[in-house]
Design an enzyme around this catalytic site. Structure first.
Site, short mmCIF file in Angstrom:
data_model
loop_
_atom_site.label_atom_id
_atom_site.label_comp_id
_atom_site.label_asym_id
_atom_site.label_seq_id
_atom_site.Cartn_x
_atom_site.Cartn_y
_atom_site.Cartn_z
N LYS A 43 -3.83 -10.41 -6.58
CA LYS A 43 -5.07 -10.82 -5.96
C LYS A 43 -5.98 -9.76 -6.56
CE LYS A 43 -6.06 -8.52 -2.07
NZ LYS A 43 -6.21 -7.84 -0.91
N LYS B 4 0.73 -1.37 -0.09
CA LYS B 4 -0.13 -0.18 0.06
C LYS B 4 0.71 1.20 -0.04
CE LYS B 4 -4.38 -1.81 1.92
NZ LYS B 4 -5.17 -1.70 3.09
N LYS C 291 -10.81 -4.58 -4.66
CA LYS C 291 -11.85 -3.56 -5.27
C LYS C 291 -11.27 -2.21 -5.41
CE LYS C 291 -12.52 -3.19 0.03
NZ LYS C 291 -13.08 -4.11 0.92
#
Ligand code: TYM
Length: 331
Positions: free
Chosen positions: A195, A113, A198
């Site tokens: 992965k 992230k 969203k």
């Protein structure tokens, strides 16, 4: 005999994908008869990434509605919103003081992230796994159903529980992850080694639980495969392997049955039948989801009763923790 305790959470950081459903929500529902289940919409986690306030409010209620649409019964499980129970933030602070910087530095999700958003390297993103540990430990959870990507965070939760217990005497249950063999890691339809998420910038990479039939069929049709051309379950064909996993979980067929069914048939047929399987699985969920969303009073009743139930469980643990670490009781 007392029921064992389950805790899990989902972030309201956008519309949910079939990855969230297959890796998490679906399994939550299965557990609610046998266990004392606590399912949380973790809005405090979501703000570690910038959120538009009105979207956060909407997404929070969306996740709550999706929990129930996928089968969670608020009379059986405690369903609540994280920010309604201040004990999460309070325990998180205490756990921060026994967490080593090195442990947090090793968290792969933080590393990923932080690579994505240089300008948003806030401290919350770094200590996020500690808040997650607080979520779980507050409820004395025995089991935590999650997808594969949360495994490392769960290890930290276990570690913090053990550290606190050995420093201050037995206080927390050491939680165990419940990660299914199939479907714990649904991959991106566009990049099957990553992965499904969203937050992917490519909307073709994921199927949302709210996608229309056409969108679902189109996204599956466009899913990246390979040039081998036969439906096999191998690591050399990660795209097809991922589609077989989705099929298997949603149709209830075994991998072998699926391979046999599509032997010699090519990807086109497989993909169009898979689209039917996904559409059929999501259809009743979408109907119920809309009904819950249209009934704001009911949603409010669920989350406020849920907060009361959760609060009393969480306070009990927090009181114990405060006493053990030497805070003077308020009286
Ligand atoms: P979140 O909101 O990213 O995802 C919610 C759940 O969905 C699972 N999941 C997947 N499973 C399979 N394939 C995928 N592609 C996929 N994408 C997501 C996740 O593993 C998760 O189980 N940190 C957590 C939320 C959280 C939590 C907790 C979970 C906060 N506190 C306490 C358990 C216990 C998260 O970001 O999940």
């Amino acid at each position: 005999m007392e029921k064992k305790i389950v805790f899990s959470g989902v972030q309201p950081s956008g519309a949910l994908t079939i990855g969230n459903y297959i890796g998490a929500l679906r399994n939550f529902t299965e557990l609610q008869d046998e266990y004392d289940c606590n399912y949380c919409v973790v809005d405090m986690h979501a703000i570690t990434i910038p959120q538009v306030p009105k979207n956060l409010r909407k997404n929070t209620l969306d996740v709550l509605a999706m929990y129930m649409a996928s089968g969670i019964d608020p009379d059986k499980s405690t369903l609540f919103i994280q920010s309604h129970v201040p004990a999460h933030a309070e325990l998180s602070w205490v756990l921060n003081t026994i967490t080593y910087m090195g442990q947090l530095n090793r968290m792969t999700q933080f590393k990923e992230k932080s690579k994505k958003s240089d300008e948003n390297l806030n401290a919350g993103l770094f200590t996020y796994p500690v808040l997650m540990a607080a979520d779980i430990l507050l409820y004395q959870a025995d089991f935590v159903p999650v997808g594969e990507d949360q495994k490392q965070h769960l290890e930290l939760s276990r570690d913090l529980a053990e550290r606190f217990n050995s420093r201050y005497s037995d206080t927390f249950t050491v939680p165990e992850p419940l990660i299914k063999e199939f479907g714990a890691r649904i991959m991106s339809l566009q990049d099957p080694v990553a992965k499904m998420s969203k937050s992917d910038s490519d909307t073709n990479a994921y199927i949302l639980l709210q996608d229309s039939k056409d969108q679902i069929a189109r996204k599956i049709k466009r899913a990246v495969t390979d040039c081998i051309g036969s439906v096999n379950y191998t690591d050399e064909q990660p795209g097809i392997k991922n589609l077989i996993n989705i099929h298997s979980v949603l149709s209830g067929m075994s991998v072998d049955e699926i391979i046999k069914l599509y032997s010699g048939k090519g990807y086109g047929v497989f993909k169009s039948e898979l689209a039917e399987v996904v559409i059929d699985a999501l259809d009743p969920i979408q109907t119920r989801y809309q009904q819950y969303l249209d009934n704001k009073d009911f949603l409010e009743k669920v989350y406020s009763e849920g907060a009361n139930k959760a609060e009393s469980k969480a306070r009990k643990t927090l009181r114990k923790v405060y006493k053990k670490i030497g805070f003077v009781p308020r009286g």
